[in-house]
Enzyme design. Structure first.
Site, PDB file in Angstrom:
ATOM      1  N   CYS A  83       6.995 -33.671   3.919  1.00 51.54           N
ATOM      2  CA  CYS A  83       6.235 -32.422   3.913  1.00 51.54           C
ATOM      3  C   CYS A  83       5.241 -32.437   5.070  1.00 51.54           C
ATOM      4  O   CYS A  83       4.359 -33.295   5.136  1.00 51.54           O
ATOM      5  CB  CYS A  83       5.497 -32.253   2.584  1.00 51.54           C
ATOM      6  SG  CYS A  83       4.451 -30.784   2.551  1.00 51.54           S
ATOM      7  N   VAL A  84       5.386 -31.504   5.975  1.00 54.97           N
ATOM      8  CA  VAL A  84       4.565 -31.477   7.179  1.00 54.97           C
ATOM      9  C   VAL A  84       3.088 -31.267   6.856  1.00 54.97           C
ATOM     10  O   VAL A  84       2.219 -31.897   7.468  1.00 54.97           O
ATOM     11  CB  VAL A  84       5.092 -30.440   8.199  1.00 54.97           C
ATOM     12  CG1 VAL A  84       4.977 -29.026   7.681  1.00 54.97           C
ATOM     13  CG2 VAL A  84       4.407 -30.592   9.539  1.00 54.97           C
TER      14      VAL A  84
END
Length: 122
Positions: A83-84
């Site tokens: 997840c960025v």
């Protein structure tokens, strides 16, 4: 009749300090090597994003979980997604991202969950 299931794994624990990421790795390894089941996506979220930091440097007598994830991904052509947003909050950015890991959004996780038979969170 096909008894094979597809899985999405969500890893929320860091590479070191808790057992959750290591348990997820053991689960994935066993699932892939001893069954006909498949894993569509391994998604690292919250503190799980630390599993993708290439600067993780365990002691020589410790299990190298980051390298183990990479080897598993290469052997079974797995997607290791991070997840960025969670990664940026924790200082895991593109320049220190380990090989085989890719930054993505929660949309990737959502799509994976809808396309697989089972989702398991560690």
């Amino acid at each position: 009749m096909n008894d094979s299931l597809s899985y999405t794994l969500v890893i929320m624990g860091p590479a070191y300090g808790t057992q959750s990421a290591y348990c997820a790795y053991q689960f994935a390894q066993t699932l892939l090597s001893k069954t006909s089941h498949t894993i569509k996506n391994i998604f690292f979220y919250a503190d799980g994003v630390y599993n993708g930091n290439k600067f993780t440097d365990p002691a020589s007598d410790e299990f190298d979980l980051v390298s183990a994830w990479q080897a598993l991904a290469k052997e079974y052509c797995l997607t290791l997604t991070i997840c960025v947003a969670a990664a940026q909050r924790r200082g895991v950015i593109e320049t220190n991202l380990a090989d085989c890991f890719q930054l993505t959004g929660l949309g990737e996780l959502s799509a994976s969950i809808t396309e697989t038979d089972r989702t398991i969170q560690f």
